[in-house]
Design a protein around this motif. Structure first.
Motif, PDB file in Angstrom:
ATOM      1  N   VAL B  11     -17.069  -8.012   5.197  1.00 20.20           N
ATOM      2  CA  VAL B  11     -16.134  -8.446   6.313  1.00 20.20           C
ATOM      3  C   VAL B  11     -14.838  -9.153   5.622  1.00 20.20           C
ATOM      4  O   VAL B  11     -13.623  -8.904   5.687  1.00 20.20           O
ATOM      5  N   LEU B  12     -15.367 -10.176   4.738  1.00 12.69           N
ATOM      6  CA  LEU B  12     -14.360 -10.981   3.907  1.00 12.69           C
ATOM      7  C   LEU B  12     -13.322  -9.986   3.008  1.00 12.69           C
ATOM      8  O   LEU B  12     -12.326 -10.006   3.056  1.00 12.69           O
ATOM      9  N   SER B  13     -13.991  -8.980   2.259  1.00  9.08           N
ATOM     10  CA  SER B  13     -13.198  -8.093   1.382  1.00  9.08           C
ATOM     11  C   SER B  13     -12.420  -7.312   2.109  1.00  9.08           C
ATOM     12  O   SER B  13     -11.140  -7.262   1.673  1.00  9.08           O
ATOM     13  N   SER B  14     -12.873  -6.761   3.374  1.00  6.66           N
ATOM     14  CA  SER B  14     -12.045  -6.015   4.021  1.00  6.66           C
ATOM     15  C   SER B  14     -11.074  -6.621   4.745  1.00  6.66           C
ATOM     16  O   SER B  14      -9.525  -6.174   4.602  1.00  6.66           O
ATOM     17  N   ILE B  15     -11.165  -7.891   5.070  1.00 11.06           N
ATOM     18  CA  ILE B  15      -9.846  -8.467   5.723  1.00 11.06           C
ATOM     19  C   ILE B  15      -9.005  -8.998   4.843  1.00 11.06           C
ATOM     20  O   ILE B  15      -7.549  -8.646   4.937  1.00 11.06           O
ATOM     21  N   THR B  16      -9.409  -9.470   3.759  1.00 15.93           N
ATOM     22  CA  THR B  16      -8.570  -9.736   2.423  1.00 15.93           C
ATOM     23  C   THR B  16      -7.627  -8.592   2.030  1.00 15.93           C
ATOM     24  O   THR B  16      -6.629  -8.687   1.777  1.00 15.93           O
ATOM     25  N   THR B  17      -8.365  -7.517   1.744  1.00 11.88           N
ATOM     26  CA  THR B  17      -7.680  -6.457   1.247  1.00 11.88           C
ATOM     27  C   THR B  17      -6.789  -5.816   2.401  1.00 11.88           C
ATOM     28  O   THR B  17      -5.577  -5.567   2.041  1.00 11.88           O
ATOM     29  N   LEU B  18      -6.997  -5.747   3.497  1.00  9.70           N
ATOM     30  CA  LEU B  18      -6.323  -5.334   4.416  1.00  9.70           C
ATOM     31  C   LEU B  18      -4.928  -6.035   4.634  1.00  9.70           C
ATOM     32  O   LEU B  18      -3.941  -5.412   4.613  1.00  9.70           O
ATOM     33  N   LEU B  19      -5.217  -7.476   4.674  1.00  8.78           N
ATOM     34  CA  LEU B  19      -4.132  -8.491   4.885  1.00  8.78           C
ATOM     35  C   LEU B  19      -3.172  -8.418   3.620  1.00  8.78           C
ATOM     36  O   LEU B  19      -1.888  -8.407   3.616  1.00  8.78           O
ATOM     37  N   PHE B  20      -3.659  -7.954   2.515  1.00  8.47           N
ATOM     38  CA  PHE B  20      -2.767  -7.757   1.280  1.00  8.47           C
ATOM     39  C   PHE B  20      -2.174  -6.276   1.503  1.00  8.47           C
ATOM     40  O   PHE B  20      -1.092  -6.242   0.765  1.00  8.47           O
ATOM     41  N   ILE B  21      -2.797  -5.249   1.592  1.00 14.76           N
ATOM     42  CA  ILE B  21      -2.378  -3.847   1.463  1.00 14.76           C
ATOM     43  C   ILE B  21      -1.402  -3.405   2.542  1.00 14.76           C
ATOM     44  O   ILE B  21      -0.654  -2.361   2.403  1.00 14.76           O
ATOM     45  N   VAL B  22      -1.354  -4.133   3.864  1.00 12.36           N
ATOM     46  CA  VAL B  22      -0.471  -3.749   4.918  1.00 12.36           C
ATOM     47  C   VAL B  22       0.895  -3.574   4.520  1.00 12.36           C
ATOM     48  O   VAL B  22       1.332  -2.599   4.819  1.00 12.36           O
ATOM     49  N   PRO B  23       1.443  -4.623   3.552  1.00 15.54           N
ATOM     50  CA  PRO B  23       2.867  -4.421   3.425  1.00 15.54           C
ATOM     51  C   PRO B  23       2.942  -3.231   2.430  1.00 15.54           C
ATOM     52  O   PRO B  23       4.063  -2.394   2.132  1.00 15.54           O
ATOM     53  N   ILE B  24       2.069  -3.017   1.490  1.00 12.83           N
ATOM     54  CA  ILE B  24       2.016  -1.993   0.307  1.00 12.83           C
ATOM     55  C   ILE B  24       2.002  -0.741   1.169  1.00 12.83           C
ATOM     56  O   ILE B  24       2.795   0.412   0.988  1.00 12.83           O
ATOM     57  N   LEU B  25       1.253  -0.620   2.442  1.00  8.41           N
ATOM     58  CA  LEU B  25       1.193   0.774   3.129  1.00  8.41           C
ATOM     59  C   LEU B  25       2.701   1.109   3.640  1.00  8.41           C
ATOM     60  O   LEU B  25       3.247   2.204   3.547  1.00  8.41           O
ATOM     61  N   SER B  27       5.467   0.234   2.003  1.00  5.45           N
ATOM     62  CA  SER B  27       6.137   0.598   0.990  1.00  5.45           C
ATOM     63  C   SER B  27       5.727   1.979   0.530  1.00  5.45           C
ATOM     64  O   SER B  27       6.577   2.835   0.178  1.00  5.45           O
ATOM     65  N   ILE B  28       4.669   2.412   0.789  1.00  7.05           N
ATOM     66  CA  ILE B  28       4.154   3.885   0.482  1.00  7.05           C
ATOM     67  C   ILE B  28       4.756   4.917   1.488  1.00  7.05           C
ATOM     68  O   ILE B  28       5.402   5.828   1.051  1.00  7.05           O
ATOM     69  N   GLU B  29       4.895   4.388   2.899  1.00  4.07           N
ATOM     70  CA  GLU B  29       5.802   5.215   3.797  1.00  4.07           C
ATOM     71  C   GLU B  29       7.137   5.410   3.147  1.00  4.07           C
ATOM     72  O   GLU B  29       7.479   6.547   3.286  1.00  4.07           O
ATOM     73  N   ARG B  30       7.808   4.464   2.854  1.00  6.45           N
ATOM     74  CA  ARG B  30       8.977   4.462   2.431  1.00  6.45           C
ATOM     75  C   ARG B  30       9.023   5.373   1.232  1.00  6.45           C
ATOM     76  O   ARG B  30      10.156   5.946   0.995  1.00  6.45           O
ATOM     77  N   LYS B  31       8.197   5.182   0.205  1.00  2.00           N
ATOM     78  CA  LYS B  31       8.048   6.078  -0.814  1.00  2.00           C
ATOM     79  C   LYS B  31       7.985   7.518  -0.617  1.00  2.00           C
ATOM     80  O   LYS B  31       8.708   8.385  -1.332  1.00  2.00           O
ATOM     81  N   VAL B  32       7.031   7.896   0.364  1.00  2.00           N
ATOM     82  CA  VAL B  32       6.920   9.246   0.853  1.00  2.00           C
ATOM     83  C   VAL B  32       8.165   9.840   1.492  1.00  2.00           C
ATOM     84  O   VAL B  32       8.588  10.938   1.197  1.00  2.00           O
ATOM     85  N   LEU B 246     -16.697   2.174   8.927  1.00  2.00           N
ATOM     86  CA  LEU B 246     -15.576   1.149   8.480  1.00  2.00           C
ATOM     87  C   LEU B 246     -14.867   1.350   7.134  1.00  2.00           C
ATOM     88  O   LEU B 246     -13.730   1.639   7.200  1.00  2.00           O
ATOM     89  N   ILE B 247     -15.805   1.827   6.207  1.00  2.00           N
ATOM     90  CA  ILE B 247     -15.135   1.982   4.921  1.00  2.00           C
ATOM     91  C   ILE B 247     -14.543   3.363   5.102  1.00  2.00           C
ATOM     92  O   ILE B 247     -13.176   3.479   4.672  1.00  2.00           O
ATOM     93  N   THR B 248     -14.835   4.656   5.624  1.00  2.00           N
ATOM     94  CA  THR B 248     -14.078   5.691   6.060  1.00  2.00           C
ATOM     95  C   THR B 248     -12.955   5.430   6.636  1.00  2.00           C
ATOM     96  O   THR B 248     -11.849   5.956   6.278  1.00  2.00           O
ATOM     97  N   SER B 249     -12.687   4.662   7.724  1.00  2.00           N
ATOM     98  CA  SER B 249     -11.617   4.320   8.434  1.00  2.00           C
ATOM     99  C   SER B 249     -10.449   3.662   7.459  1.00  2.00           C
ATOM    100  O   SER B 249      -9.410   3.851   7.561  1.00  2.00           O
ATOM    101  N   LEU B 250     -11.267   2.553   6.581  1.00  2.00           N
ATOM    102  CA  LEU B 250      -9.965   1.960   5.852  1.00  2.00           C
ATOM    103  C   LEU B 250      -9.510   3.040   4.802  1.00  2.00           C
ATOM    104  O   LEU B 250      -8.440   2.711   4.481  1.00  2.00           O
ATOM    105  N   ILE B 251     -10.266   4.116   4.326  1.00  2.00           N
ATOM    106  CA  ILE B 251      -9.905   5.155   3.581  1.00  2.00           C
ATOM    107  C   ILE B 251      -8.912   5.882   4.142  1.00  2.00           C
ATOM    108  O   ILE B 251      -7.756   6.437   3.532  1.00  2.00           O
ATOM    109  N   ILE B 252      -8.935   6.354   5.490  1.00  2.00           N
ATOM    110  CA  ILE B 252      -8.195   7.064   5.955  1.00  2.00           C
ATOM    111  C   ILE B 252      -6.781   6.419   6.681  1.00  2.00           C
ATOM    112  O   ILE B 252      -5.962   6.948   6.862  1.00  2.00           O
ATOM    113  N   LEU B 253      -7.040   5.003   6.570  1.00  2.00           N
ATOM    114  CA  LEU B 253      -5.904   4.356   7.177  1.00  2.00           C
ATOM    115  C   LEU B 253      -4.324   4.564   6.351  1.00  2.00           C
ATOM    116  O   LEU B 253      -3.505   5.036   7.236  1.00  2.00           O
ATOM    117  N   PRO B 254      -4.397   4.616   5.101  1.00  2.00           N
ATOM    118  CA  PRO B 254      -2.945   5.164   4.548  1.00  2.00           C
ATOM    119  C   PRO B 254      -2.859   6.300   4.625  1.00  2.00           C
ATOM    120  O   PRO B 254      -1.277   6.721   4.887  1.00  2.00           O
TER     121      PRO B 254
END
Lengths: 157, 298
Positions: B11-25, B27-32, B246-254
């Motif tokens: 739970v902790l790692s998912s939330i922390t990772t998500l909150l950090f990678i959301v702006p990176i996602l 950026s990836i959209e802009r990169k694509v 949950l792990i599959t959903s987090l992988i599919i999210l980007p």
């Protein structure tokens, strides 16, 4: 200048009575061909969101109050990119009845009103080239050096 | 049931990772998008640079500042809280978690609508009015879809969805949730609330400096939430375990983020004024199919 601004420069296009030649070149510089986004440049539609103003035109008296309000709306640190001969020093309108004569005169008015501008970058040309605008962004980011020293002389009456 | 160490860590790692990678996602959209244009595009951390820069700007005085700041921070807190609750509810059985999620999202969307109204700017109010119309169509459909989800699956636990049998009606329902997610993300042609060239960013026009930074970040978190929900609903019955789901959903999210960006590019020239009506027609058709399929395969 703040390191934060260097990596993300949001620009607002401000036409102050130009002939639209520079404006077309600005649009050109923001197209995918020149890819200004790789330098962190993004065009925004409100001066409240902007860091730098892309100012074109010799600043007519009609537009002056709106220009001052737009500059005031930009949160500090704020920068002005004076684009084209008209914005740099008035161009062919430098001493006419209906214009103030470019950004140097505007800065005096702003100073009198207590409005501070953190930096002005002059991009001469009639019209400017898109590469020149990107060069100015490079100077703003601190990755390029200024080419010439800008000096404006008033016409002798 | 109490949290065991693995679940707590996840739970902790998912939330922390998500909150950090959301702006990176983003950026990836802009990169694509840049890659589609055959250009280099911004750096991968560009959206983080933008947010950090906005926090470094001077805070200007805005009209009605108390209410604006109150609703803005409420919006950010609710975005983060909703996504935290979603991840926790997926891993740990919580009583009526689907209904609590619906309530949280309702409050989140209401805060999003109220925020531009309190800025008292005419452009912001035009944008907010458009958002209200869109929400009237979209959010009600979201509630109905979630209610049908409870009815079809017979579950009010998010963590129980991996153990149900997927029916055709359930899959159509997941498709409806994908469309709801796309619309809630405010992508073309449903970006009429911002409408950048037309009404000068609409709902965003009064926000400046750090306040805009808070809004941009909260909006990205909200986008991630509205992508995670349909992905989890679709994936869960096929994985058999809530942790894998949950792990599959987090992988599919980007991947979904990039697909939505591609769709937004395709819909760039569609008509904004008929978007809510077209949406209503589409939802009506899909709901009819869902109910027919449910009655047929009952």
């Amino acid at each position: 200048m703040s390191e934060y601004i260097k990596k993300s420069i949001w620009v607002f296009h401000l036409n102050t009575g130009s002939c639209n030649a520079c404006d077309i070149e600005i649009l050109d510089a923001l197209t995918p061909y020149f890819d200004a986004e790789r330098l962190g440049v993004k065009l925004v539609v409100s001066p409240r969101h902007a860091d730098a103003l892309l100012l074109t035109g010799p600043i007519t008296y009609e537009s002056l109050p709106k220009v001052i309000r737009a500059i005031e709306a930009v949160p500090r640190p704020r920068f002005i990119l004076a684009l084209g001969s008209c914005a740099v020093g008035g161009g062919i309108w430098h001493d006419t009845y209906s214009t103030i004569g470019g950004v140097p005169e505007l800065l005096k008015i702003l100073k009198n009103r207590g409005i501070e501008v953190d930096g002005v970058y002059y991009v001469p040309g009639c019209p400017i080239r898109p590469e020149a605008l990107i060069y100015a962004v490079g100077i703003l980011k601190g990755i390029l050096q200024k080419k010439v020293k800008m000096r404006v002389r008033k016409a002798i009456a | 049931m109490s949290l065991d160490f693995i679940n707590a860590g996840l739970v902790l790692s998912s939330i922390t990772t998500l909150l950090f990678i959301v702006p990176i996602l983003d950026s990836i959209e802009r990169k694509v998008k840049a890659a589609i244009h055959s250009r280099i595009g911004p750096p991968i951390l560009q959206t983080w640079y933008d947010i950090r820069k906005l926090f470094a700007k001077k805070l200007s005085v805005i009209p009605n500042p108390f209410h604006v700041v109150f609703f803005l921070f409420l919006y950010m807190m609710l975005s983060i809280m909703s996504i935290t609750y979603f991840i926790t509810a997926v891993l740990v059985p919580m009583w009526n978690s689907i209904m609590v999620l619906i309530i949280l999202i309702t409050i989140l969307q209401t805060t999003f609508i109220v925020l531009p109204f309190v800025t008292s700017n005419p452009f912001a109010i035009i944008g907010a009015t458009r958002e209200v119309l869109l929400v009237l169509v979209n959010e009600i459909v979201f509630f109905i879809a979630m209610a049908l989800l409870i009815f079809f699956s017979g579950e009010t636990y998010l963590s129980s969805l991996p153990y149900i049998h997927p029916t055709p009606a359930y899959l159509i329902l997941a498709a409806i949730l994908f469309i709801v997610g796309y619309v809630s993300c405010g992508r073309q042609p449903f970006d009429i609330a911002e409408a950048e060239p037309e009404i000068a960013s609409g709902i965003l026009v009064e926000l400046t400096g750090p306040l805009l930074g808070v809004f941009v970040y909260a909006n990205l978190v909200r986008r991630a939430l509205f992508k995670l929900i349909p992905v989890y609903v679709l994936i869960a019955p096929f994985t058999g375990s809530n942790m894998y789901a949950l792990i599959t959903s987090l992988i599919i999210l980007p991947i979904l983020w990039v697909i939505y960006a591609g769709l937004a590019a395709l819909f760039g020239r569609s008509r904004v004024d008929i978007a809510p009506v077209s949406l209503l027609k589409l939802y009506s058709i899909l709901f009819s199919i869902t109910i027919i399929l449910y009655l047929v395969f009952k």
